[in-house]
Design an enzyme around this catalytic site. Structure first.
Site, PDB file in Angstrom:
ATOM      1  N   ARG A 114       0.850  -1.198   0.000  1.00  6.56           N
ATOM      2  CA  ARG A 114       0.000   0.000   0.000  1.00  6.56           C
ATOM      3  C   ARG A 114       0.880   1.240   0.000  1.00  6.56           C
ATOM      4  NH1 ARG A 114      -5.542  -1.656   3.157  1.00  6.56           N
ATOM      5  NH2 ARG A 114      -6.661  -1.775   1.215  1.00  6.56           N
ATOM      6  N   GLN A 144      -1.001   2.406  -5.625  1.00  3.18           N
ATOM      7  CA  GLN A 144      -2.415   2.660  -5.309  1.00  3.18           C
ATOM      8  C   GLN A 144      -3.328   2.258  -6.463  1.00  3.18           C
ATOM      9  OE1 GLN A 144      -2.916   6.703  -4.014  1.00  3.18           O
ATOM     10  NE2 GLN A 144      -2.521   6.179  -1.884  1.00  3.18           N
ATOM     11  N   ASP A 204      -4.249  -1.387  -6.354  1.00  2.10           N
ATOM     12  CA  ASP A 204      -4.684  -1.887  -5.047  1.00  2.10           C
ATOM     13  C   ASP A 204      -6.098  -2.472  -5.118  1.00  2.10           C
ATOM     14  OD1 ASP A 204      -5.379  -2.271  -2.410  1.00  2.10           O
ATOM     15  OD2 ASP A 204      -4.718  -0.310  -1.720  1.00  2.10           O
ATOM     16  N   SER A 231      -8.385  -1.997  -1.992  1.00  2.00           N
ATOM     17  CA  SER A 231      -9.065  -0.707  -1.875  1.00  2.00           C
ATOM     18  C   SER A 231     -10.194  -0.583  -2.882  1.00  2.00           C
ATOM     19  CB  SER A 231      -8.069   0.444  -2.082  1.00  2.00           C
ATOM     20  OG  SER A 231      -7.239   0.551  -0.967  1.00  2.00           O
ATOM     21  N   TYR A 279      -2.780  -0.384   9.990  1.00  2.00           N
ATOM     22  CA  TYR A 279      -3.811  -1.381  10.276  1.00  2.00           C
ATOM     23  C   TYR A 279      -4.106  -1.429  11.764  1.00  2.00           C
ATOM     24  CZ  TYR A 279      -3.589  -3.142   5.531  1.00  2.00           C
ATOM     25  OH  TYR A 279      -3.664  -3.254   4.168  1.00  2.00           O
TER      26      TYR A 279
HETATM   27  P1  NAD Z   1      -9.208  -3.433   7.153  1.00  2.00           P
HETATM   28  O1  NAD Z   1     -10.087  -3.933   6.055  1.00  2.00           O
HETATM   29  O2  NAD Z   1      -8.045  -4.255   7.557  1.00  2.00           O
HETATM   30  O3  NAD Z   1     -10.104  -3.175   8.468  1.00  2.00           O
HETATM   31  C1  NAD Z   1     -11.273  -2.377   8.424  1.00  2.00           C
HETATM   32  C2  NAD Z   1     -11.313  -1.439   9.602  1.00  2.00           C
HETATM   33  O4  NAD Z   1     -11.678  -2.161  10.791  1.00  2.00           O
HETATM   34  C3  NAD Z   1      -9.997  -0.759   9.932  1.00  2.00           C
HETATM   35  O5  NAD Z   1     -10.168   0.637   9.884  1.00  2.00           O
HETATM   36  C4  NAD Z   1      -9.678  -1.240  11.349  1.00  2.00           C
HETATM   37  O6  NAD Z   1      -9.010  -0.275  12.114  1.00  2.00           O
HETATM   38  C5  NAD Z   1     -11.063  -1.522  11.875  1.00  2.00           C
HETATM   39  N1  NAD Z   1     -11.124  -2.357  13.087  1.00  2.00           N
HETATM   40  C6  NAD Z   1     -10.380  -3.438  13.420  1.00  2.00           C
HETATM   41  N2  NAD Z   1     -10.735  -3.917  14.622  1.00  2.00           N
HETATM   42  C7  NAD Z   1     -11.753  -3.131  15.071  1.00  2.00           C
HETATM   43  C8  NAD Z   1     -12.561  -3.119  16.254  1.00  2.00           C
HETATM   44  N3  NAD Z   1     -12.386  -4.016  17.228  1.00  2.00           N
HETATM   45  N4  NAD Z   1     -13.497  -2.159  16.367  1.00  2.00           N
HETATM   46  C9  NAD Z   1     -13.682  -1.239  15.393  1.00  2.00           C
HETATM   47  N5  NAD Z   1     -12.966  -1.199  14.263  1.00  2.00           N
HETATM   48  C10 NAD Z   1     -12.000  -2.130  14.101  1.00  2.00           C
HETATM   49  O7  NAD Z   1      -8.722  -1.963   6.818  1.00  2.00           O
HETATM   50  P2  NAD Z   1      -8.505  -1.269   5.400  1.00  2.00           P
HETATM   51  O8  NAD Z   1      -9.771  -0.773   4.871  1.00  2.00           O
HETATM   52  O9  NAD Z   1      -7.704  -2.174   4.546  1.00  2.00           O
HETATM   53  O10 NAD Z   1      -7.637  -0.005   5.823  1.00  2.00           O
HETATM   54  C11 NAD Z   1      -6.572  -0.129   6.750  1.00  2.00           C
HETATM   55  C12 NAD Z   1      -5.679   1.076   6.681  1.00  2.00           C
HETATM   56  O11 NAD Z   1      -4.985   1.115   5.438  1.00  2.00           O
HETATM   57  C13 NAD Z   1      -6.399   2.390   6.809  1.00  2.00           C
HETATM   58  O12 NAD Z   1      -5.602   3.230   7.597  1.00  2.00           O
HETATM   59  C14 NAD Z   1      -6.447   2.889   5.403  1.00  2.00           C
HETATM   60  O13 NAD Z   1      -6.570   4.285   5.329  1.00  2.00           O
HETATM   61  C15 NAD Z   1      -5.111   2.401   4.904  1.00  2.00           C
HETATM   62  N6  NAD Z   1      -5.029   2.319   3.444  1.00  2.00           N
HETATM   63  C16 NAD Z   1      -3.916   2.807   2.816  1.00  2.00           C
HETATM   64  C17 NAD Z   1      -3.827   2.759   1.439  1.00  2.00           C
HETATM   65  C18 NAD Z   1      -2.621   3.294   0.724  1.00  2.00           C
HETATM   66  O14 NAD Z   1      -1.855   3.992   1.310  1.00  2.00           O
HETATM   67  N7  NAD Z   1      -2.435   2.986  -0.532  1.00  2.00           N
HETATM   68  C19 NAD Z   1      -4.841   2.197   0.689  1.00  2.00           C
HETATM   69  C20 NAD Z   1      -5.951   1.687   1.367  1.00  2.00           C
HETATM   70  C21 NAD Z   1      -6.022   1.747   2.735  1.00  2.00           C
END
Ligand code: NAD
Length: 501
Positions: A122, A127, A130, A133, A230
């Site tokens: 990521r 991006q 990805d 996403s 994460y």
């Molecule tokens: P994910 O699918 O792994 O998880 C979904 C969400 O569930 C996360 O926000 C996590 O914090 C939350 N979660 C976990 N346990 C929990 C609990 N007990 N109670 C409430 N919420 C809980 O996450 P994702 O959508 O893949 O995103 C993870 C991170 O990656 C985020 O910070 C996102 O902004 C980032 N991200 C970065 C890029 C990039 O830089 N290219 C792209 C996509 C996402």
């Protein structure tokens, strides 16, 4: 240089790994493209459209993959389906390797280079590739649409001559990519939205979308984010505090969308039976974590159930319920990655094996499992008996009756009608995907290379949120428009007693 596009065999999978738009671009890079007959039907792309874009149509799997240097797919194909590809051919898709190590070893044994797009780092450069996403974004959107479709009331506040209707209250649990899009979509539909997450960075992201952030903001919360952004596994004490807060909040909600995941672990259990029972009849829960065991105690993966008048939607592969858009974005993700593997001038494959994107995603090479996350079970794979035409993999065990997946001729209107109808009945089967088993011992589903150390600053975070939630909107119109789909039948709602909760 031949690129093959497989027809998906996984039951309920309606997406396809290429579109006429990406086929034309792959041909522009010097490839010849063969698309398996019927590959695009679940996404409303006919063979003729692929042919018009310059692809040849393979009538069998064997014919499609014969002599291929690259095979594009959505789900992991069986090794037997790849008989006849060139030695070392790249098989690129969402290969879902955790818990499926035997299949990965079989791919190694078949001599192909398996590339798992979920492992794409990521980082900024990647991006555009990805798939997590692009697909989670659509799942978050679609979750709200599914909830609205079975919700017996209006979402926005309505001030009419006959009186005022209060807006629905929507609560989103987990504010990652899917959760943020769910917040944005529920807001657009006029709901009053709140959200929770265990990562502190999520707070300002939720607020920048106009949502109210609800969370136990203690010291553990302040430390809950990994360097890669994460969530960490929270302690039992934190989970108890979180459950107490959630319990009070959920009782007042009309719609709850859960998306909480921790990489490589089963989904955290956030909503108990008692919490469901505290909700008013007519409320709706959509559990996007159903495929990883569910955030809701009562979720049944692949099914819609009703408990005390509360509908719990446990669809897996929710992005597959919006297949045309999902395929469009997924195919572009793949195209962007494949472009980095081709020397367009020489019109041939030119893989830089030291590229961090390649190193992070390649699972098998030269007959062996090479990914560091899978070194332990990398015993030499037995030679694979390959069939001329691949058999259809066994169907998912979930029975499918009243609410079939939106594939082929079934289409969106029928599925929505089915979902709507299903909401009135308990225990109606929904999508037919087999739930993925999360690997309990695995801490990190993405490679360490994806970790970035600096936390987001406020403005950067707000920008990123906008970017994440606007991915689908920003995507250009598809090059080939599908034939006009039949109009969605008018929503018929069961006559349930209405009245403000
Ligand atoms: P994910 O699918 O792994 O998880 C979904 C969400 O569930 C996360 O926000 C996590 O914090 C939350 N979660 C976990 N346990 C929990 C609990 N007990 N109670 C409430 N919420 C809980 O996450 P994702 O959508 O893949 O995103 C993870 C991170 O990656 C985020 O910070 C996102 O902004 C980032 N991200 C970065 C890029 C990039 O830089 N290219 C792209 C996509 C996402």
């Amino acid at each position: 240089m031949k690129i093959a596009v497989l027809r998906e065999r996984f039951e309920g999978e309606s997406r396809v790994a290429a579109t006429p738009e990406t086929v034309a671009k792959l041909i522009g890079l010097g490839a010849t493209v063969t698309v398996e007959q019927g590959a695009g039907l679940g996404s409303r792309i006919g063979d003729a459209q692929f042919a018009e874009a310059g692809a040849s149509i393979g009538t069998t799997t064997a014919q499609t993959v014969e002599g291929a240097d690259i095979v594009l797919c959505v789900r992991r194909p069986a090794a037997a389906e790849l008989a006849g590809v060139n030695r070392g051919a790249l098989v690129i898709g969402a290969l879902d390797p955790y818990g499926n190590e035997t299949d990965i070893a079989a791919l190694a044994g078949a001599g192909v280079t398996a590339v798992s797009m979920e492992f794409m780092p990521r980082i900024t450069r990647a991006q555009v590739m990805d798939i997590l996403s692009s697909q989670a974004n659509l799942a978050g959107y679609q979750a709200v649409i599914e909830a609205a479709a079975v919700f017996d009331r209006a979402m926005p506040m309505m001030m009419t001559a006959a009186g005022t209707v209060r807006p629905a209250k929507a609560f989103v649990m987990g504010a990652g990519v899917a959760g943020l899009q769910a917040i944005a979509t529920a807001k657009r539909l006029g709901a009053v939205v709140s959200a929770t997450d265990v990562r502190p960075a999520a707070k300002e992201q939720v607020e920048s979308l106009g949502g109210k952030f609800v969370a136990v903001e203690d010291e553990e919360f302040r430390q809950a984010e990994t360097a890669g952004g994460y969530a960490k596994q929270m302690s039992a004490e934190y989970q108890a505090k979180q459950a107490e807060l959630t319990a009070q909040h959920i009782a007042k909600q009309d719609i709850v969308i859960t998306t909480a995941l921790i990489p490589g672990r089963p989904a955290p259990r956030l909503i108990t039976r008692e919490m469901v029972e505290s909700m008013a009849p007519g409320s709706v829960i959509v559990d996007l974590a159903a495929e990883r065991g569910g955030n809701v105690e009562l979720t049944q993966p692949g099914r819609i159930i009703e408990h005390n008048g509360v509908t719990i939607i446990g669809f897996t592969n929710v992005q597959g319920r919006i297949p045309t858009t999902a395929s469009q974005l997924y195919a572009r993700n793949l195209l962007s990655f494949v472009t980095t593997l081709i020397d367009a001038k020489e019109k041939k494959l030119a893989i830089n094996w030291d590229d961090e994107l390649v190193k992070a995603t390649v699972l098998t090479r030269d007959g062996a499992v090479v990914h560091p996350n899978f070194q332990a079970p990398a015993a030499p794979a037995a030679p694979v008996a390959v069939a001329k035409d691949a058999p259809t993999p066994p169907s998912a065990s979930v029975e499918v009756k009243a609410a079939p997946a939106k594939t082929g001729a079934t289409g969106k209107p029928a599925a929505r009608t089915a979902a709507k109808r299903a909401a009135g009945k308990a225990e109606v089967p929904a999508m037919a995907d087999t739930p993925k088993k999360a690997e309990p011992g695995v801490e990190q589903s993405i490679p360490a290379a994806a970790e970035v150390a600096t936390p987001l600053r406020k403005r950067a975070a707000a920008k990123k949120v906008e970017k994440l939630v606007d991915v689908a909107a920003a995507a250009k119109a598809p090059a080939v428009r599908k034939a006009a789909a039949p109009k969605k039948p008018a929503a018929r709602k069961p006559a349930a007693p209405k009245g403000d909760k």
